[in-house]
Scaffold this motif. Structure first.
Motif, short mmCIF file in Angstrom:
data_model
loop_
_atom_site.label_atom_id
_atom_site.label_comp_id
_atom_site.label_asym_id
_atom_site.label_seq_id
_atom_site.Cartn_x
_atom_site.Cartn_y
_atom_site.Cartn_z
N ILE A 230 0.84 -1.20 0.00
CA ILE A 230 0.00 0.00 0.00
C ILE A 230 0.88 1.25 0.00
N PRO B 129 1.29 5.37 0.44
CA PRO B 129 0.59 6.38 1.25
C PRO B 129 -0.58 6.98 0.48
N GLU C 55 -3.17 5.42 -0.60
CA GLU C 55 -3.88 4.41 -1.36
C GLU C 55 -4.81 3.61 -0.45
N LEU D 94 -6.89 0.62 1.38
CA LEU D 94 -6.60 -0.74 1.76
C LEU D 94 -7.42 -1.71 0.91
N GLY E 16 1.82 1.74 3.60
CA GLY E 16 0.89 2.79 3.96
C GLY E 16 1.40 3.62 5.13
N GLU E 17 0.47 4.18 5.89
CA GLU E 17 0.83 5.05 7.00
C GLU E 17 -0.16 4.82 8.14
N ARG F 268 -6.31 6.85 8.14
CA ARG F 268 -5.99 5.48 7.76
C ARG F 268 -6.53 4.49 8.80
#
Length: 250
Positions: free
Chosen positions: A6, A8, A10, A12, A33-34, A39
């Motif tokens: 993932i 940042p 984008e 899940l 991701g973050e 999030r």
């Protein structure tokens, strides 16, 4: 097996894409991701949670089945009932909600765990959940004895969906008291279940049981749209446990 990475910002993946029971690590959905507030709200609102250790990327999970504690089926064992009755009567013994969230999450991170040499509540996780707490979606339930924090737990809440995270105790039964208080709170406010994420013998002994992920996702979708209660604890809430007729074991 491939894992979805993932970027940042984008979204899940669909939880149904998580690795199945025959995979090396069942329930793993994605990495990367973050850990910002948006999030985390996206994740919990879709039955996904982060869980990783130092020197790992952020890992996102959605196990199937899901371990949940339906609060109506909480097993109040005789010894804990006696503990709660004593606790309720004694001066200087009280439950507080969100009095010191940071102290609770840091104590959970430092608590030793059987069979573990470290913690998944790494510094990035602590900071992320402090942000979620400031946004009104992470709460601590705390056991205080004579002015000192004796134990507690923290959880995530979106509307009337509740997700248990971790607990700690500095005195005997202090974490069990906090869990019983959360169950009482949820019963009083029409919050039917607490997510426990993964199956453990201890949780099963308290009445938690496995639920298909699809059913859990449906529960979260309904509960997250309902207005959540004000998070404070009134001693009258103990009646939800201590005066309730126990359900038959199934």
């Amino acid at each position: 097996m491939q894992i979805t990475w993932i970027a940042p910002g984008e979204s899940l993946p669909d939880p149904a894409l998580a690795w199945g029971p025959d995979a090396p690590v069942p329930g793993l959905l994605a990495a990367g991701g973050e850990l910002g507030v948006e999030r985390l709200l996206e994740a919990y609102g879709n039955a996904i949670f982060p869980w990783f250790s130092d020197n790992q990327p952020i890992l996102w999970w959605s196990p199937d089945p899901r371990m949940v504690l339906e609060v109506a089926r909480f097993r109040l064992h005789r010894s804990l009932r006696k503990t709660l009755e004593r606790f309720r009567r004694q001066d200087g013994y009280e439950v507080r909600i969100d009095h010191d969230f940071e102290a609770v999450i840091r104590a959970c991170a430092a608590a030793p765990r059987a069979g573990q040499s470290g913690t998944w509540i790494v510094p990035d996780m602590v900071e992320a959940y402090l942000g979620l707490h400031r946004a009104g979606h992470a709460h601590s339930v705390e056991t205080w004895i004579d002015g000192r924090l004796a134990g507690g737990l923290y959880c995530v809440a979106i509307g009337r969906a509740v997700f248990g995270e971790s607990m700690f105790a500095r005195q005997a039964d202090a974490s069990k008291i906090a869990l019983a208080a959360l169950v009482s709170f949820c019963r009083r406010h029409g919050m039917p279940m607490i997510d426990c994420q993964q199956n453990t013998t201890h949780l099963a002994s308290l009445g938690a049981r496995e639920m298909p992920r699809s059913a859990f996702i449906s529960h979260v979708a309904r509960a997250r749209r309902q207005e959540g209660p004000a998070w404070h604890f009134d001693p009258l809430y103990w009646d939800e446990l201590l005066l309730a007729r126990p359900l038959p074991l199934t």
